[in-house]
Design a protein around this motif. Sequence first.
Motif, mmCIF file in Angstrom:
data_model
loop_
_atom_site.group_PDB
_atom_site.id
_atom_site.type_symbol
_atom_site.label_atom_id
_atom_site.label_comp_id
_atom_site.label_asym_id
_atom_site.label_seq_id
_atom_site.Cartn_x
_atom_site.Cartn_y
_atom_site.Cartn_z
ATOM 1 N N PRO A 126 -0.578 -4.722 2.102
ATOM 2 C CA PRO A 126 -1.600 -3.674 2.161
ATOM 3 C C PRO A 126 -2.997 -4.252 1.950
ATOM 4 O O PRO A 126 -3.165 -5.327 1.379
ATOM 5 N N ASN A 184 -3.099 3.514 -2.461
ATOM 6 C CA ASN A 184 -3.301 2.096 -2.764
ATOM 7 C C ASN A 184 -4.617 1.871 -3.487
ATOM 8 O O ASN A 184 -4.724 0.995 -4.336
ATOM 9 N N HIS A 230 -4.108 5.322 1.707
ATOM 10 C CA HIS A 230 -2.651 5.262 1.625
ATOM 11 C C HIS A 230 -2.154 4.472 2.823
ATOM 12 O O HIS A 230 -2.557 4.732 3.964
#
Length: 420
Positions: A205, A239, A252
């Motif tokens: 991520p 996140n 996200h």
Amino acid sequence: MNVVRSISGGLLAGSALALVAAVPASGLLASAVEAQEAFAINASGWEGGAYAEPGSDNFSHCGISRDITEDLTVVFSLNPRRNLNVGFLRPSWSMAEGTEADVTLDVDGSLSRDIGALPASPNLLIVPLGRDADLVEALKLGRTMNAEINHPDVEDGSISVPLTGTMVGLNGLEDCIDTALEMGVADASAPETPQEVPGIDPSAPMDRQTLAELLRAAGFEEIRFAPEEQVPEDELELNHVWQVGPVVGGLHQVPRGGPEVEIDAFGDAYVDVLAGRCPGALETEVSETHIFDNEYALRYDLVECTADEGAAYVALLFTLDDYHYSAFFHEGDPENRGVAEEATLRIDQVIRSLAGFDTAERVDEEAGDGEAAFGEGELPEEAEEPPAASESETDESEAGDSGSGDSGTGSSGAEEVDPQ
């Protein structure tokens, strides 16, 4: 296309619409696939052809190289997805693994790009150009490409490359890919094999540093992040959480998983999550879904939650890149609805620009009155400044005291951060 692995300003992203650039398989200077005369390229000193993945006979990309000086070799590579890269090889360099470089490329003083880059080896720097049609055209027609490389291990990063023969050479790369596709040895629909650089995982991520660069590229001067340990662990699965002026932002991300483009299913599911947090009536305005090259996508939504406590507006941008489905959003009360929309649309425009997509149309709507009305959530006790901010970007405000009560999406604890 890979968010931009490069963000304007020169930071490598962990995923922003694949924009950020596609680095081809390692082995950029590997031996050309033998016995394939159809792939051979030789134009004004630019030589190359088809290249295999390291340790296999599988097609990787087409590449050309040219010795500019005794201490400098320049390479261009093109993969089956038509992502172009330029590499600079200098035996005298000794770049540390996983370190990043900021590179400015200028062609004849008429076209300039700021791009993030990673070393593929201590003396080889790969600069992802993606599918930038204007830049490719300039490289074909131009006389000189000047590169300014800012890397901690590179003392003299000024490079000048004569572009003689690049028209034939770059066209040769395109013909090489066409031949590989026609012969069935290359697959344009297959996921790209990322450059293997220790410490860098392109499927991970987006990290906070990268996100901060993306937000700055969108024009945000003051960004305040909630500490990672205080980002709520709930159904929003965020996140990162941040505050820009009077609105709260969140990101996200989930892994892409396969080649299918399921941006609408992803967006609808996330809106359903917001609906479950709205204590009143929820209205959603969904824009047209934009799909690019049959593999990347963007969608913009505007969500309004109206309850007894007031109302809240959430402007969402859903994106699909090589590695992730992402949901960017900004939430504000009715008074700041326009700010939330503008903030999210700025991210949309940065991603479109980096990926070479059309510029997004802006939504211009009237704002009302009221207060945020989404469900409650844990609020961070303090906010953190984004890493590596310049003095002008440093946030001089302090976080407010902890408290309780409605907190918009419950995503960030925006009420606990005093922007003043």
